[in-house]
Design a protein around this motif. Structure first.
Motif, PDB file in Angstrom:
ATOM      1  N   SER A   1      24.039  47.199  61.947  1.00  0.00           N
ATOM      2  CA  SER A   1      24.891  48.278  61.462  1.00  0.00           C
ATOM      3  C   SER A   1      24.513  48.773  60.085  1.00  0.00           C
ATOM      4  O   SER A   1      24.809  49.916  59.717  1.00  0.00           O
ATOM      5  N   GLY A   2      23.890  47.915  59.291  1.00  0.00           N
ATOM      6  CA  GLY A   2      23.553  48.281  57.917  1.00  0.00           C
ATOM      7  C   GLY A   2      24.553  47.800  56.893  1.00  0.00           C
ATOM      8  O   GLY A   2      24.408  48.077  55.709  1.00  0.00           O
ATOM      9  N   LEU A   3      25.566  47.055  57.320  1.00  0.00           N
ATOM     10  CA  LEU A   3      26.503  46.495  56.361  1.00  0.00           C
ATOM     11  C   LEU A   3      25.873  45.393  55.513  1.00  0.00           C
ATOM     12  O   LEU A   3      26.294  45.149  54.386  1.00  0.00           O
ATOM     13  N   SER A   4      24.872  44.732  56.058  1.00  0.00           N
ATOM     14  CA  SER A   4      24.250  43.626  55.326  1.00  0.00           C
ATOM     15  C   SER A   4      23.383  44.145  54.182  1.00  0.00           C
ATOM     16  O   SER A   4      22.533  45.028  54.378  1.00  0.00           O
ATOM     17  N   ILE A   5      23.573  43.565  52.997  1.00  0.00           N
ATOM     18  CA  ILE A   5      22.738  43.947  51.854  1.00  0.00           C
ATOM     19  C   ILE A   5      21.359  43.287  51.928  1.00  0.00           C
ATOM     20  O   ILE A   5      20.500  43.558  51.086  1.00  0.00           O
ATOM     21  N   ARG A   6      21.134  42.462  52.937  1.00  0.00           N
ATOM     22  CA  ARG A   6      19.826  41.819  53.083  1.00  0.00           C
ATOM     23  C   ARG A   6      18.832  42.687  53.862  1.00  0.00           C
ATOM     24  O   ARG A   6      17.645  42.374  53.904  1.00  0.00           O
ATOM     25  N   ASN A   7      19.297  43.731  54.492  1.00  0.00           N
ATOM     26  CA  ASN A   7      18.392  44.603  55.247  1.00  0.00           C
ATOM     27  C   ASN A   7      17.433  45.318  54.308  1.00  0.00           C
ATOM     28  O   ASN A   7      17.795  45.724  53.193  1.00  0.00           O
ATOM     29  N   ARG A   8      16.212  45.543  54.788  1.00  0.00           N
ATOM     30  CA  ARG A   8      15.231  46.337  54.048  1.00  0.00           C
ATOM     31  C   ARG A   8      14.449  47.200  55.049  1.00  0.00           C
ATOM     32  O   ARG A   8      13.919  46.679  56.038  1.00  0.00           O
ATOM     33  N   ILE A   9      14.392  48.487  54.779  1.00  0.00           N
ATOM     34  CA  ILE A   9      13.612  49.412  55.611  1.00  0.00           C
ATOM     35  C   ILE A   9      12.932  50.408  54.684  1.00  0.00           C
ATOM     36  O   ILE A   9      13.541  50.893  53.722  1.00  0.00           O
ATOM     37  N   SER A  10      11.714  50.755  54.979  1.00  0.00           N
ATOM     38  CA  SER A  10      11.006  51.746  54.165  1.00  0.00           C
ATOM     39  C   SER A  10      11.343  53.155  54.651  1.00  0.00           C
ATOM     40  O   SER A  10      11.637  53.362  55.835  1.00  0.00           O
ATOM     41  N   PRO A  11      11.308  54.154  53.750  1.00  0.00           N
ATOM     42  CA  PRO A  11      11.509  55.539  54.182  1.00  0.00           C
ATOM     43  C   PRO A  11      10.532  55.960  55.275  1.00  0.00           C
ATOM     44  O   PRO A  11      10.892  56.693  56.198  1.00  0.00           O
ATOM     45  N   GLU A  12       9.301  55.480  55.179  1.00  0.00           N
ATOM     46  CA  GLU A  12       8.293  55.816  56.180  1.00  0.00           C
ATOM     47  C   GLU A  12       8.727  55.344  57.568  1.00  0.00           C
ATOM     48  O   GLU A  12       8.575  56.070  58.558  1.00  0.00           O
ATOM     49  N   ALA A  13       9.291  54.139  57.652  1.00  0.00           N
ATOM     50  CA  ALA A  13       9.709  53.612  58.947  1.00  0.00           C
ATOM     51  C   ALA A  13      10.836  54.437  59.551  1.00  0.00           C
ATOM     52  O   ALA A  13      10.830  54.721  60.756  1.00  0.00           O
ATOM     53  N   LEU A  14      11.793  54.847  58.740  1.00  0.00           N
ATOM     54  CA  LEU A  14      12.888  55.665  59.255  1.00  0.00           C
ATOM     55  C   LEU A  14      12.394  57.024  59.732  1.00  0.00           C
ATOM     56  O   LEU A  14      12.766  57.497  60.805  1.00  0.00           O
ATOM     57  N   ALA A  15      11.550  57.671  58.919  1.00  0.00           N
ATOM     58  CA  ALA A  15      11.050  59.000  59.295  1.00  0.00           C
ATOM     59  C   ALA A  15      10.173  58.932  60.536  1.00  0.00           C
ATOM     60  O   ALA A  15      10.208  59.833  61.389  1.00  0.00           O
ATOM     61  N   ARG A  16       9.377  57.868  60.676  1.00  0.00           N
ATOM     62  CA  ARG A  16       8.539  57.708  61.868  1.00  0.00           C
ATOM     63  C   ARG A  16       9.399  57.505  63.116  1.00  0.00           C
ATOM     64  O   ARG A  16       9.091  58.029  64.185  1.00  0.00           O
ATOM     65  N   THR A  17      10.457  56.718  62.976  1.00  0.00           N
ATOM     66  CA  THR A  17      11.352  56.499  64.105  1.00  0.00           C
ATOM     67  C   THR A  17      11.990  57.807  64.547  1.00  0.00           C
ATOM     68  O   THR A  17      12.084  58.101  65.751  1.00  0.00           O
ATOM     69  N   LEU A  18      12.418  58.624  63.602  1.00  0.00           N
ATOM     70  CA  LEU A  18      13.023  59.909  63.926  1.00  0.00           C
ATOM     71  C   LEU A  18      12.015  60.872  64.544  1.00  0.00           C
ATOM     72  O   LEU A  18      12.359  61.667  65.419  1.00  0.00           O
ATOM     73  N   ALA A  19      10.770  60.804  64.093  1.00  0.00           N
ATOM     74  CA  ALA A  19       9.727  61.642  64.701  1.00  0.00           C
ATOM     75  C   ALA A  19       9.532  61.271  66.161  1.00  0.00           C
ATOM     76  O   ALA A  19       9.359  62.137  67.029  1.00  0.00           O
ATOM     77  N   LEU A  20       9.559  59.975  66.456  1.00  0.00           N
ATOM     78  CA  LEU A  20       9.456  59.531  67.845  1.00  0.00           C
ATOM     79  C   LEU A  20      10.614  60.067  68.679  1.00  0.00           C
ATOM     80  O   LEU A  20      10.448  60.447  69.837  1.00  0.00           O
TER      81      LEU A  20
END
Length: 474
Positions: A360-379
């Motif tokens: 969900s993203g509630l955890s402060i331990r999560n880490r994601i790069s902007p590149e990974a999010l944008a690539r996922t959305l492109a897919l």
């Protein structure tokens, strides 16, 4: 009529038309140059924004996605890099963003980086985590998959076991139907179960419940202790009604024991159907191969994904990644589910930094790069991945729906001209603001973007809106 003017007109008319439809009807067609869309926090002490965990309210959202949603539907010329870079770099210098910021803009046709600033920096993503969770769910499970809640015959005659199927939207007896997506109903399951029992001549039963589909702790590493009391999320179990809300009309309080709460409600519903239920309702494991007495199914997965993203639904996001874990051969716990999500994304070709502790993203331990999010959305907008299109159609629309339609977003003089022309998922925890989505440039090029900051002094949402608006008008 100019292409841009036509896009504004059609988008605005479509959304306004949907807003006037009687509550319970959510069919909307939106021309957003993504193709036709047809309806069918502090790093050490986070607090979820009210917008990220909002109570159930009617929203405009989309349903089944037409095949022409694709990058090739937005294949106009690329924006001028020099101008875009200058404008984005200037906006990224805003002190409201704090000391760590990552940004990227991708062309969905070629995958080329149109703009990048620390695109590989692993940032705390907050609720933009749901983008990767939902993409993995669609890729692994398929968009037509449904979540089933069942009752089965126990080991002894006159025993019934309510088997949780991991559907947190399962509607309890007090829930009001009419929202999108249509929920499976505990009352319907009781009626079907009672009908089967009566056909067998059974009028008195002992009821148990089985929550074994999900395993592990019901709370994720990195969750703040007040998340559950404040109603941001319920403890995660395979058997839950109304997402663990004591009253489905209100975000809080959440019940302490969702499975027991659901089973007790089911016992009362059976009683109303003429089936007498023994007073004690306890947990039990359903026998292998037990005969089914009744079943109800959720809406298809594409609708659940759209709901998860538009509403920023924490409970459903956590349930979906557990179903991914089961499909991928992992244990259906936080650890197994997050591992499965990363594995599915790597299979899709998203190999950039992703480290998850929840879905969900509630955890402060999560880490994601902007590149990974944008690539996922492109897919999610690719012509050859129609199974992922619900990620695109689930994105809130700037100024109109979900967490971008709360009256706070895209209201500034530097962003409000792009209302209706940006689709994006928000992320908000204390000192963390993120925004990732897609837009069509003024010349018709479909691009995806991610802007992420996790050392924000106070609030950087207006700056993120400005950045997205710059991309959309480029």
């Amino acid at each position: 009529m100019a292409r841009r003017d036509r896009l504004v007109m059609l988008t605005t008319l479509a959304v306004l038309q949907a807003l006037t439809i009687v509550t319970g009807v959510y069919a909307v067609t939106t021309d957003f140059s993504l193709g036709a869309l047809t309806s069918g926090s502090s790093p050490t002490e986070p607090t979820a924004s009210p917008a990220e965990g909002s109570p159930p309210i009617p929203v405009v959202t989309s349903g089944p996605v037409l095949a022409q949603l694709s990058a090739t539907s937005g294949d106009g010329p690329l924006p001028t890099k020099g101008t875009l870079t200058k404008q984005l770099a200037s906006a990224l210098g805003d002190q409201a963003l704090g000391g760590r910021v990552g940004a990227v803009v991708l062309d969905t046709v070629t995958g080329e980086q149109i703009f990048a600033s620390n695109p590989g920096t692993a940032v705390t993503p907050a609720s933009t985590t749901k983008i990767v969770s939902c993409a993995a769910a669609l890729a692994s499970l398929g968009p037509e998959t449904r979540l089933s809640t069942r009752t089965v015959q126990g080991a002894k005659p006159g025993t019934v076991i309510l088997v949780g199927g991991g559907d947190p939207l399962l509607a309890g007896p007090e829930a009001k139907q009419g929202d999108y997506p249509k929920q499976a109903s505990l009352a319907t399951l009781a009626a079907r179960t009672a009908a089967t029992l009566k056909s067998q001549g059974v009028r008195k039963v002992t009821l148990s419940y089985d929550t074994s589909l999900f395993t592990g702790t019901p709370k994720a590493p990195g969750w703040k202790p007040n998340y559950i009391p404040d109603g941001e999320v319920a403890p995660i179990y395979a058997l839950t009604i109304d997402e663990g809300r004591q009253d489905p009309e209100f975000r809080s309080p959440r019940v302490a024991d969702p499975p027991q709460f659901a089973a007790d409600a089911f016992a009362k519903l059976l009683g109303k159907q003429g089936i007498s239920v023994a007073k004690s309702v306890r947990p039990a494991k359903a026998p292998a191969g037990a005969a089914e007495l009744g079943k109800v199914d959720s809406a298809p997965l594409y609708a659940l994904v759209e709901h998860t993203l538009t509403r920023s639904d924490n409970d459903l996001a956590e349930a979906l990644i557990r179903h991914v874990a089961i499909k991928e051969g992992q244990e259906a716990s936080f650890a197994g589910a997050t591992k499965a999500v990363v594995e599915v994304l790597r299979r899709l070709g998203v190999t950039q930094d992703i480290a998850l502790s929840d879905g969900s993203g509630l955890s402060i331990r999560n880490r994601i790069s902007p590149e990974a999010l944008a690539r996922t959305l492109a897919l999610a907008s690719a012509a050859n991945r129609p199974d992922l299109h619900a990620v695109a159609t689930g994105m809130p629309i700037a100024g109109f729906s979900g967490t971008l339609g709360n009256g706070r977003r895209f209201t500034g003089s530097d962003s409000r001209d792009q209302v209706g022309l940006v689709r994006a998922k928000t992320g908000t925890l204390n000192n963390i603001n993120t925004l990732a989505g897609m837009a069509t440039t003024k010349d018709g090029r479909l691009v995806t973007f991610a802007f992420m900051a996790d050392r924000v002094p106070v609030n950087a949402e207006p700056v993120l809106d400005r950045l997205a608006a710059i991309v959309a008008r480029s």
